[in-house]
Design a protein around this motif. Sequence first.
Motif, short mmCIF file in Angstrom:
data_model
loop_
_atom_site.label_atom_id
_atom_site.label_comp_id
_atom_site.label_asym_id
_atom_site.label_seq_id
_atom_site.Cartn_x
_atom_site.Cartn_y
_atom_site.Cartn_z
N CYS A 106 0.82 -1.21 0.00
CA CYS A 106 0.00 0.00 0.00
C CYS A 106 0.85 1.26 0.00
O CYS A 106 0.49 2.27 -0.62
N VAL A 107 1.99 1.23 0.69
CA VAL A 107 2.89 2.38 0.70
C VAL A 107 3.35 2.71 -0.72
O VAL A 107 3.30 3.86 -1.17
N ILE A 108 3.81 1.69 -1.44
CA ILE A 108 4.29 1.91 -2.82
C ILE A 108 3.14 2.30 -3.74
O ILE A 108 3.27 3.21 -4.58
N LEU A 109 1.99 1.64 -3.58
CA LEU A 109 0.85 1.91 -4.46
C LEU A 109 0.35 3.34 -4.32
O LEU A 109 0.21 4.07 -5.32
N PHE A 110 0.07 3.75 -3.10
CA PHE A 110 -0.50 5.09 -2.90
C PHE A 110 0.54 6.19 -3.13
O PHE A 110 0.20 7.28 -3.58
N GLY A 111 1.81 5.90 -2.82
CA GLY A 111 2.85 6.87 -3.14
C GLY A 111 2.97 7.09 -4.64
O GLY A 111 3.06 8.23 -5.11
N GLY A 112 2.95 6.00 -5.39
CA GLY A 112 3.01 6.12 -6.85
C GLY A 112 1.77 6.76 -7.43
O GLY A 112 1.84 7.55 -8.39
N ALA A 113 0.60 6.46 -6.85
CA ALA A 113 -0.64 7.07 -7.34
C ALA A 113 -0.65 8.58 -7.09
O ALA A 113 -1.10 9.35 -7.94
N ALA A 114 -0.13 9.00 -5.94
CA ALA A 114 -0.06 10.43 -5.65
C ALA A 114 0.87 11.14 -6.64
O ALA A 114 0.55 12.22 -7.15
N LEU A 115 2.00 10.52 -6.94
CA LEU A 115 2.91 11.11 -7.92
C LEU A 115 2.28 11.14 -9.31
O LEU A 115 2.51 12.09 -10.07
N SER A 116 1.50 10.13 -9.64
CA SER A 116 0.84 10.10 -10.94
C SER A 116 -0.11 11.28 -11.09
O SER A 116 -0.16 11.93 -12.14
N VAL A 117 -0.87 11.55 -10.04
CA VAL A 117 -1.77 12.70 -10.08
C VAL A 117 -0.98 14.00 -10.16
O VAL A 117 -1.34 14.93 -10.88
N ILE A 136 -2.31 11.18 -0.76
CA ILE A 136 -1.29 11.50 0.24
C ILE A 136 -1.73 10.99 1.62
O ILE A 136 -0.92 10.43 2.38
N ILE A 137 -3.01 11.18 1.95
CA ILE A 137 -3.51 10.68 3.23
C ILE A 137 -3.41 9.16 3.28
O ILE A 137 -2.99 8.58 4.30
N ALA A 138 -3.79 8.49 2.19
CA ALA A 138 -3.67 7.03 2.14
C ALA A 138 -2.22 6.60 2.27
O ALA A 138 -1.91 5.58 2.92
N PHE A 139 -1.31 7.36 1.68
CA PHE A 139 0.12 7.06 1.80
C PHE A 139 0.59 7.19 3.25
O PHE A 139 1.32 6.33 3.76
N ILE A 140 0.18 8.26 3.93
CA ILE A 140 0.57 8.46 5.33
C ILE A 140 0.05 7.34 6.20
O ILE A 140 0.77 6.79 7.06
N VAL A 141 -1.22 6.98 6.01
CA VAL A 141 -1.81 5.89 6.80
C VAL A 141 -1.08 4.57 6.53
O VAL A 141 -0.82 3.79 7.45
N SER A 142 -0.72 4.33 5.27
CA SER A 142 -0.01 3.09 4.93
C SER A 142 1.37 3.04 5.56
O SER A 142 1.81 1.98 6.04
#
Length: 222
Positions: A106-117, A136-142
């Motif tokens: 989840c850390v890698i997924l949401f971090g990459g998704a935030a960068l994609s946006v 970003i919130i999902a990344f922090i939680v992950s």
Amino acid sequence: MTVTVDPTEDKLGPALAAGEPAGGGGAATTNPADEIGSEIEDRVPEQFTDMVSQAGPYMGILIGAGISAVVGLLLALVTSTVLKQIFRRRPQVRRAINRTGLPLFCVILFGGAALSVRFAVDPIYWWQAPLYVTFIIAFIVSVAWWALRVVKIVEAVILSRYTGEGEASLEDRRGRRVQTQVSLIGRVLAAIIITLAVAAVLLLNESVRGLGAGLLASAGVV
């Protein structure tokens, strides 16, 4: 004797007296979400950013999320396999390692998704900022979730060394003392991790940013 007055001093004088910076404007406020995104961006290959930014808003998000999912899955599998091989004779530690795969993914997924946006979607789209902050919130939680699992691995390693597998017996006073101390330290670390995660999320919202800063101050970070 003739005294020459620099015309810029007449302009700077009132501004400095009013407490304004010499540049003429107020101090620029930084967005914590952008700062987090910049930190992630510094650790991402340029090929990824170029591919996502050139694909357009919708395909860029899909491509970025897809690449992040594949990388996250591979990294989670490799990390879990290596660690379980190292602790192959400690079942308690292996069980703790099994629970770290999904948080790391989840850390890698949401971090990459935030960068994609961030790279693929132009700020003129109204949904760019809310979607970016959501990731970003999902990344922090992950990250907090993964950190809590890492604490559990450390606890399992220490307990398996001093108490063996399972609970310490009533006769094993040293083992029970170690188990109590490790459990207490684990709870303190968990409280710190959760506090930092909540504060980081609060900092993303201007209306409650002061509360987030207060939590960081109470945790001794600032």
